[in-house]
Design an enzyme around this catalytic site. Sequence first.
Site, PDB file in Angstrom:
ATOM      1  N   ILE A   1       0.925  -1.343   0.042  1.00 36.42           N
ATOM      2  CA  ILE A   1       0.055   0.061   0.081  1.00 36.42           C
ATOM      3  C   ILE A   1       0.848   1.228  -0.061  1.00 36.42           C
ATOM      4  CG2 ILE A   1      -1.890   1.182   1.216  1.00 36.42           C
ATOM      5  CD1 ILE A   1      -2.842  -1.558   2.080  1.00 36.42           C
ATOM      6  N   CYS A   2       1.953   1.264   0.669  1.00 32.44           N
ATOM      7  CA  CYS A   2       2.854   2.350   0.796  1.00 32.44           C
ATOM      8  C   CYS A   2       3.593   2.632  -0.581  1.00 32.44           C
ATOM      9  CB  CYS A   2       4.004   2.365   1.813  1.00 32.44           C
ATOM     10  SG  CYS A   2       3.500   2.080   3.204  1.00 32.44           S
ATOM     11  N   GLU A   3       3.621   1.454  -1.242  1.00 34.38           N
ATOM     12  CA  GLU A   3       4.323   1.602  -2.579  1.00 34.38           C
ATOM     13  C   GLU A   3       3.296   2.321  -3.675  1.00 34.38           C
ATOM     14  OE1 GLU A   3       5.421  -1.282  -6.349  1.00 34.38           O
ATOM     15  OE2 GLU A   3       6.009  -2.104  -4.272  1.00 34.38           O
TER      16      GLU A   3
ATOM     17  N   MET B   1       3.093   5.982  -2.979  1.00 33.19           N
ATOM     18  CA  MET B   1       4.475   6.768  -3.399  1.00 33.19           C
ATOM     19  C   MET B   1       4.319   6.763  -4.839  1.00 33.19           C
ATOM     20  SD  MET B   1       5.764   7.950  -0.729  1.00 33.19           S
ATOM     21  CE  MET B   1       4.092   8.006   0.105  1.00 33.19           C
TER      22      MET B   1
END
Length: 150
Positions: free
Chosen positions: A42-44, A47
Amino acid sequence: MEIGEYAPDFVLKDQSGEDFRLSDFRGKKVLLSFHPLAWTGICEKQMKALEENHERFESLNVVPVGISVDPVPSKKAWAEHIGLKKLRILSDFWPHGEVAKLYGLFREKEGFSERANVLIDEDGKVLFFKVYPIREVPDLEEIFKLLDGG
């Protein structure tokens, strides 16, 4: 954090080891996109969405940056791995989570920040502040609507 409050100033290193000082960006808006940890799906997506919209942000006088508690070498490897070319991702590693704490976004139990977007105006005041469910990619359209006047 409250809308209209002055955002706390800070200095963090980006994935290249360069200093990023919030107050150096007066005259521009800054989007602080807090994410829990590098190397997670999810962080990928969060970003990559900032990277993909980088020109759109620039056209609106906004400097987007990612922030997580990961150390600089990890941020550098991750930025290369996911293909970030323009987006600066900042290391809030040591003192651990200090900037997340300044913004009231540090999760003590887990040792990382909430997933949140904080938009700061040209004068250093908070324009938008939202914490998202940890498993949800933040909706950038909320920010673009605000910037486009509605």
